[in-house]
Design a protein around this motif. Structure first.
Motif, short mmCIF file in Angstrom:
data_model
loop_
_atom_site.label_atom_id
_atom_site.label_comp_id
_atom_site.label_asym_id
_atom_site.label_seq_id
_atom_site.Cartn_x
_atom_site.Cartn_y
_atom_site.Cartn_z
N ILE A 164 -49.98 33.14 3.61
CA ILE A 164 -50.30 34.18 4.60
C ILE A 164 -49.21 35.24 4.61
CG2 ILE A 164 -50.57 34.64 7.06
CD1 ILE A 164 -51.91 31.93 7.33
N GLY A 165 -47.95 34.80 4.47
CA GLY A 165 -46.85 35.76 4.43
C GLY A 165 -46.98 36.74 3.29
N LEU A 166 -47.40 36.27 2.13
CA LEU A 166 -47.58 37.16 0.97
C LEU A 166 -48.70 38.16 1.22
CD1 LEU A 166 -46.88 37.97 -1.91
CD2 LEU A 166 -48.41 36.16 -2.71
N VAL A 167 -49.78 37.71 1.84
CA VAL A 167 -50.90 38.61 2.16
C VAL A 167 -50.45 39.70 3.13
CG1 VAL A 167 -53.17 38.77 3.24
CG2 VAL A 167 -52.66 36.88 1.68
N VAL A 168 -49.71 39.30 4.17
CA VAL A 168 -49.22 40.28 5.15
C VAL A 168 -48.22 41.23 4.51
CG1 VAL A 168 -48.01 40.56 7.34
CG2 VAL A 168 -49.62 38.67 7.05
N GLN A 169 -47.41 40.72 3.58
CA GLN A 169 -46.45 41.59 2.88
C GLN A 169 -47.19 42.67 2.10
OE1 GLN A 169 -42.54 41.14 2.47
NE2 GLN A 169 -43.39 43.20 2.56
N ILE A 170 -48.25 42.30 1.41
CA ILE A 170 -49.05 43.28 0.67
C ILE A 170 -49.69 44.29 1.61
CG2 ILE A 170 -51.08 43.55 -0.81
CD1 ILE A 170 -50.39 40.84 -2.06
N ALA A 171 -50.15 43.82 2.77
CA ALA A 171 -50.75 44.73 3.75
C ALA A 171 -49.71 45.73 4.26
CB ALA A 171 -51.33 43.92 4.91
N LEU A 172 -48.47 45.27 4.49
CA LEU A 172 -47.42 46.19 4.93
C LEU A 172 -47.12 47.23 3.86
CD1 LEU A 172 -45.23 47.07 6.92
CD2 LEU A 172 -43.73 45.32 5.94
N GLY A 201 -41.38 45.69 -3.58
CA GLY A 201 -41.88 44.98 -2.41
C GLY A 201 -42.76 43.80 -2.78
N LEU A 202 -43.58 43.98 -3.82
CA LEU A 202 -44.45 42.90 -4.26
C LEU A 202 -43.64 41.75 -4.86
CD1 LEU A 202 -47.33 41.87 -4.62
CD2 LEU A 202 -47.39 43.06 -6.84
N ALA A 203 -42.63 42.10 -5.68
CA ALA A 203 -41.77 41.06 -6.26
C ALA A 203 -41.03 40.29 -5.18
CB ALA A 203 -40.78 41.70 -7.24
N TYR A 204 -40.56 41.02 -4.17
CA TYR A 204 -39.89 40.36 -3.04
C TYR A 204 -40.83 39.40 -2.35
CZ TYR A 204 -38.02 39.82 1.69
OH TYR A 204 -37.58 39.31 2.88
N GLY A 205 -42.07 39.82 -2.11
CA GLY A 205 -43.03 38.95 -1.43
C GLY A 205 -43.35 37.70 -2.22
N VAL A 206 -43.49 37.83 -3.54
CA VAL A 206 -43.80 36.68 -4.38
C VAL A 206 -42.63 35.69 -4.38
CG1 VAL A 206 -44.22 35.93 -6.76
CG2 VAL A 206 -45.41 37.94 -5.85
N VAL A 207 -41.40 36.21 -4.53
CA VAL A 207 -40.22 35.34 -4.52
C VAL A 207 -40.07 34.67 -3.16
CG1 VAL A 207 -37.71 35.27 -4.72
CG2 VAL A 207 -39.06 36.64 -6.33
N LEU A 208 -40.29 35.42 -2.09
CA LEU A 208 -40.21 34.86 -0.74
C LEU A 208 -41.20 33.72 -0.57
CD1 LEU A 208 -39.35 34.94 2.28
CD2 LEU A 208 -41.15 36.65 2.62
N VAL A 230 -38.27 42.86 6.26
CA VAL A 230 -37.20 43.10 5.29
C VAL A 230 -37.78 43.49 3.94
CG1 VAL A 230 -35.29 42.01 4.03
CG2 VAL A 230 -35.57 41.59 6.47
N GLY A 231 -38.93 42.90 3.59
CA GLY A 231 -39.60 43.30 2.36
C GLY A 231 -40.03 44.76 2.39
N GLY A 232 -40.46 45.23 3.57
CA GLY A 232 -40.80 46.65 3.70
C GLY A 232 -39.58 47.54 3.53
N VAL A 233 -38.45 47.12 4.12
CA VAL A 233 -37.21 47.88 3.96
C VAL A 233 -36.78 47.89 2.50
CG1 VAL A 233 -34.78 48.02 4.64
CG2 VAL A 233 -36.49 47.33 6.31
N THR A 234 -36.95 46.77 1.81
CA THR A 234 -36.59 46.69 0.40
C THR A 234 -37.43 47.66 -0.42
OG1 THR A 234 -36.00 44.35 0.64
CG2 THR A 234 -36.44 45.14 -1.58
#
Length: 311
Positions: A10-18, A36-43, A73-77
């Motif tokens: 769910i976190g990865l989906v929300v990261q992509i939405a952001l 941002g996508l790489a950050y979300g996948v690693v997270l 933080v992923g958005g800031v990245t």
């Protein structure tokens, strides 16, 4: 291979939405998207691995708040990478960072109120804050100078040093000042990033941030060096939060209390580089004719105590 749990997914989906929202509002570049996508996948991967190691299937309420902070933080990245070849979108970056810093107090409060404090949550919280500080330094460095990167890299340099110097792997006593320094880093760097002060005052703010870190890390390094001979590892016993170190020269069976702390998250870091870890064993270590040995078991149902350690 670990199964992907619902929370990280769910976190990865929300990261992509952001990231999609930032694309519509700010015009996020391709490189920003990829970062941002790489950050979300690693997270997602690291959180899933941590949950598997801790045998946790569902994130606690406090961990969900921390996951929300991690997504911000992923958005800031993404915005930081976006601004490498163009003016930085200061307003959205400050807004995302401010909310992430505010939620830093919420997750600790939630953990205490719900009784869901854990070593996984403390580690997760610490890693998110440490990475945010590093990203903020990357944003501020072009205008303030590359020396600012030392602030963001200091925790990681400490970890790297512990790989080479065994005495830096010891446990540390809890210290409230460490929390103050950790909380100050995000605030001071956000002020510097906002560019609301002149160049001179911004430089002063950054120097104060660096000075606080040097003092805090320096004190911990000094403590580890001066106590290196009394750490349980020095007598060939794997250390644990419920163990006690035996100081050479004390009478037989004399015990020296280990530096331990409860695993409760306060919403702030002990400071980048330190976190709580779950108990590795039970009982105490006492000195006897045959050296260090395990003593009585802890009472059944006793709460495991965490120690502050270098990660």
């Amino acid at each position: 291979m670990h199964t992907v749990r619902q929370g990280p997914a769910i976190g990865l989906v929300v990261q992509i939405a952001l990231l999609a929202l930032l694309t519509v509002t700010v015009g996020l570049s391709t490189w920003g998207w990829l970062a941002g996508l790489a950050y979300g996948v690693v997270l997602c991967a690291l959180l899933n691995r941590g949950m598997a190691g801790a045998r946790v299937r569902v994130l606690s309420p406090a961990d969900r708040v921390t996951l929300g902070r991690a997504i911000l933080v992923g958005g800031v990245t993404a915005l930081a990478v976006h601004s490498l070849d163009r003016p930085a979108p200061i307003v959205p970056m400050v807004a995302l960072t401010a909310v992430a810093l505010a939620l830093d107090a919420v997750d600790g409060y939630t953990a205490r109120r719900t009784g869901t404090s854990s070593a996984l949550g403390a580690r997760f919280d610490m890693e998110v804050d440490s990475f945010l500080v590093l990203v903020l330094c990357l944003v501020v460095a072009p205008s303030a100078g590359p020396w600012v990167l030392v602030i963001g890299a200091m925790r990681y340099l400490f970890v790297a040093a512990s790989w080479v110097l065994p005495w830096m792997r010891g446990s540390l006593p809890p210290r409230y000042w460490r929390k103050v320094v950790a909380a100050a880093q995000g605030v001071l760097l956000t002020v510097a990033m906002a560019q609301v002060l002149g160049s001179v005052l911004t430089l002063v703010v950054l120097l104060v941030s660096l000075g606080l870190l040097v003092e805090s890390f320096g004190r911990d390094v000094r403590w580890l060096w001066t106590t290196r001979r009394v750490h349980p590892a020095a007598i060939g016993v794997q250390s644990g939060p419920a163990e006690r170190a035996v100081r050479p020269g004390l009478p037989e069976r004399a015990e020296l209390p280990a530096h331990t702390a409860r695993p409760e998250r306060t919403g702030r870091l002990e400071r980048p580089g330190y976190t709580g870890r779950p108990a590795a064993g039970r009982g105490t270590l006492v000195a006897g004719p045959r050296g260090a040995r395990a003593a009585h078991e802890r009472p059944a149902g006793a709460a495991a105590r965490d120690r502050v350690v270098r990660v």
